[in-house]
Design a protein around this motif. Structure first.
Motif, PDB file in Angstrom:
ATOM      1  N   ARG A  53     -15.064 -19.452  72.601  1.00  0.00           N
ATOM      2  CA  ARG A  53     -16.138 -20.105  72.005  1.00  0.00           C
ATOM      3  C   ARG A  53     -15.410 -21.708  71.587  1.00  0.00           C
ATOM      4  O   ARG A  53     -16.149 -22.698  71.591  1.00  0.00           O
ATOM      5  CB  ARG A  53     -16.689 -19.573  70.783  1.00  0.00           C
ATOM      6  CG  ARG A  53     -17.725 -20.174  69.730  1.00  0.00           C
ATOM      7  CD  ARG A  53     -17.831 -19.344  68.782  1.00  0.00           C
ATOM      8  NE  ARG A  53     -18.620 -18.125  69.057  1.00  0.00           N
ATOM      9  CZ  ARG A  53     -19.030 -17.092  68.302  1.00  0.00           C
ATOM     10  NH1 ARG A  53     -18.919 -17.562  66.933  1.00  0.00           N
ATOM     11  NH2 ARG A  53     -19.527 -16.183  68.558  1.00  0.00           N
ATOM     12  N   PHE A  54     -14.180 -21.628  71.116  1.00  0.00           N
ATOM     13  CA  PHE A  54     -13.340 -22.718  71.098  1.00  0.00           C
ATOM     14  C   PHE A  54     -13.198 -23.866  71.976  1.00  0.00           C
ATOM     15  O   PHE A  54     -13.320 -24.784  71.928  1.00  0.00           O
ATOM     16  CB  PHE A  54     -12.143 -22.446  70.069  1.00  0.00           C
ATOM     17  CG  PHE A  54     -11.288 -23.653  69.558  1.00  0.00           C
ATOM     18  CD1 PHE A  54     -11.696 -24.608  68.551  1.00  0.00           C
ATOM     19  CD2 PHE A  54     -10.306 -24.132  70.476  1.00  0.00           C
ATOM     20  CE1 PHE A  54     -10.999 -25.385  68.160  1.00  0.00           C
ATOM     21  CE2 PHE A  54      -9.583 -24.952  70.277  1.00  0.00           C
ATOM     22  CZ  PHE A  54     -10.091 -25.942  69.047  1.00  0.00           C
TER      23      PHE A  54
ATOM     24  N   SER B 266     -14.773 -23.698  75.035  1.00  0.00           N
ATOM     25  CA  SER B 266     -15.727 -24.031  75.914  1.00  0.00           C
ATOM     26  C   SER B 266     -16.387 -25.367  75.770  1.00  0.00           C
ATOM     27  O   SER B 266     -17.173 -25.886  76.609  1.00  0.00           O
ATOM     28  CB  SER B 266     -17.008 -22.827  75.814  1.00  0.00           C
ATOM     29  OG  SER B 266     -17.274 -22.875  74.774  1.00  0.00           O
ATOM     30  N   GLU B 267     -15.979 -25.885  74.426  1.00  0.00           N
ATOM     31  CA  GLU B 267     -16.649 -27.309  74.267  1.00  0.00           C
ATOM     32  C   GLU B 267     -15.918 -28.268  75.222  1.00  0.00           C
ATOM     33  O   GLU B 267     -16.523 -29.522  75.644  1.00  0.00           O
ATOM     34  CB  GLU B 267     -16.396 -27.677  73.067  1.00  0.00           C
ATOM     35  CG  GLU B 267     -17.321 -26.845  71.913  1.00  0.00           C
ATOM     36  CD  GLU B 267     -17.126 -27.214  70.458  1.00  0.00           C
ATOM     37  OE1 GLU B 267     -16.385 -28.187  70.241  1.00  0.00           O
ATOM     38  OE2 GLU B 267     -17.772 -26.705  69.663  1.00  0.00           O
ATOM     39  N   LYS B 268     -14.506 -28.232  75.582  1.00  0.00           N
ATOM     40  CA  LYS B 268     -13.602 -29.182  76.275  1.00  0.00           C
ATOM     41  C   LYS B 268     -13.245 -28.877  77.572  1.00  0.00           C
ATOM     42  O   LYS B 268     -12.538 -29.488  78.468  1.00  0.00           O
ATOM     43  CB  LYS B 268     -12.555 -29.587  75.478  1.00  0.00           C
ATOM     44  CG  LYS B 268     -13.148 -30.253  74.164  1.00  0.00           C
ATOM     45  CD  LYS B 268     -11.913 -30.628  73.210  1.00  0.00           C
ATOM     46  CE  LYS B 268     -12.314 -31.546  71.869  1.00  0.00           C
ATOM     47  NZ  LYS B 268     -11.170 -32.061  71.300  1.00  0.00           N
TER      48      LYS B 268
ATOM     49  N   THR C  88     -15.508 -23.384  82.641  1.00  0.00           N
ATOM     50  CA  THR C  88     -15.315 -21.915  82.577  1.00  0.00           C
ATOM     51  C   THR C  88     -14.232 -21.292  83.620  1.00  0.00           C
ATOM     52  O   THR C  88     -13.467 -20.516  83.201  1.00  0.00           O
ATOM     53  CB  THR C  88     -16.702 -21.111  82.955  1.00  0.00           C
ATOM     54  OG1 THR C  88     -17.598 -21.659  82.036  1.00  0.00           O
ATOM     55  CG2 THR C  88     -16.728 -19.774  82.741  1.00  0.00           C
TER      56      THR C  88
END
Length: 285
Positions: free
Chosen positions: A170-171, A173-175, A178
């Motif tokens: 979750r942390f 996946s923003e930068k 996948t």
């Protein structure tokens, strides 16, 4: 043509396919574990996944990041320990019981999210936690003081590490892409499993090698289906639908391994599923 397109964009279909393919992987792991150690299965599953994900990264021109390496490595370690505990549990206890314990991971995702990501939990959610806890106790059967109970602890540990890995994802996946996150998971699991399997390594015969390759391919396919499910459907809906995997695993256990769940496992499974569904719904609200 329209029907095909609707199927491709249907997150529920992808969620069902993900649960089915993961259950097939579990059955293959259990079948292979009769002659190959769980750590060696982790090695083959991981190294095949590493090769395949590198091919996908090259195909889609996904490059490696220069920032966030420590968190990527932490996610890799959590995922590696999860897989090691997970495959050990599947190999040494009834398939349904193992899957019920591993499906407690949403509980630990929520707990770790509140601790490390400072996400607030609805007060009503704490009322659902005892339901899952009681279900786990019934499934573990600590009152029997058997090897079965000790192996079940590894099932709980796999859920803990899965929850920790979920928070890391979750942390990240923003930068991070996948594929890059999965690569660190696969590579770390490969390296971690090498010393663990060194004393029990068995050169697989042709049938065992076929099973091991299938485990690697099927598991990656299941991960792709799961990713597409989350892309095309509400996450809470996907999480709830994924519990159909318990039915799949119960069927494989009965059909191929002559496993019949006892009353404690059935009651514990119902409580775990009901508790996790309640938590997912409260989380969405």
């Amino acid at each position: 043509m329209i029907i095909v397109q609707n199927i491709k964009n249907n997150g529920i279909i992808y969620a069902l396919l993900s649960s089915l393919t993961f259950s097939i992987m579990n059955a293959l792991v259990k079948a292979t574990a009769s002659s190959i150690s769980s750590n060696e299965i982790v090695f083959f599953r991981s190294i095949i996944g590493t090769i395949l994900i590198l091919i996908l990264m090259k195909k889609d021109s996904v490059s490696f990041s220069k920032a966030g390496i420590p968190i990527l490595m932490l996610r890799g370690c959590c995922g590696a320990f999860y897989m090691i505990a997970y495959f050990y549990t599947i190999s040494n206890m009834p398939l349904l019981d193992a899957i019920l314990l591993v499906n407690m991971s949403p509980i630990f995702v929520l707990l770790f999210s509140s601790i490390f990501l400072k996400e607030k939990l609805p007060p009503k959610m704490y009322g659902a936690l005892p339901i899952v806890f009681i279900g786990a106790i019934l499934t573990i059967k600590p009152f029997s003081y058997s090897t079965f109970s000790i192996v079940a602890i590894f099932g709980i540990l796999s859920a803990v590490f899965s929850g920790a890995a979920g928070v890391c994802i979750r942390f990240l996946s923003e930068k991070h892409h996948t594929y890059e996150i999965i690569f660190y998971f696969m590579l770390t699991a490969t390296l971690t499993s090498i010393p663990l399997m060194s004393n029990s390594f068995v050169v697989p015969n042709s049938l065992e090698l076929f099973y091991l390759i299938c485990i690697g391919v099927v598991s990656l396919l299941a991960q792709v289906f799961l990713t597409k499910a989350f892309t095309h459907e509400n996450p809470v809906v996907v999480e709830i639908i994924r519990y159909i995997g318990i039915v799949y695993n119960a069927f494989w256990g009965f059909a191929f391994f002559n496993e019949t769940p006892d009353l404690y496992a059935i009651l514990g499974g119902i409580l775990i599923v009901v508790g996790c569904i309640l938590i997912n719904k409260l989380k969405q609200k």
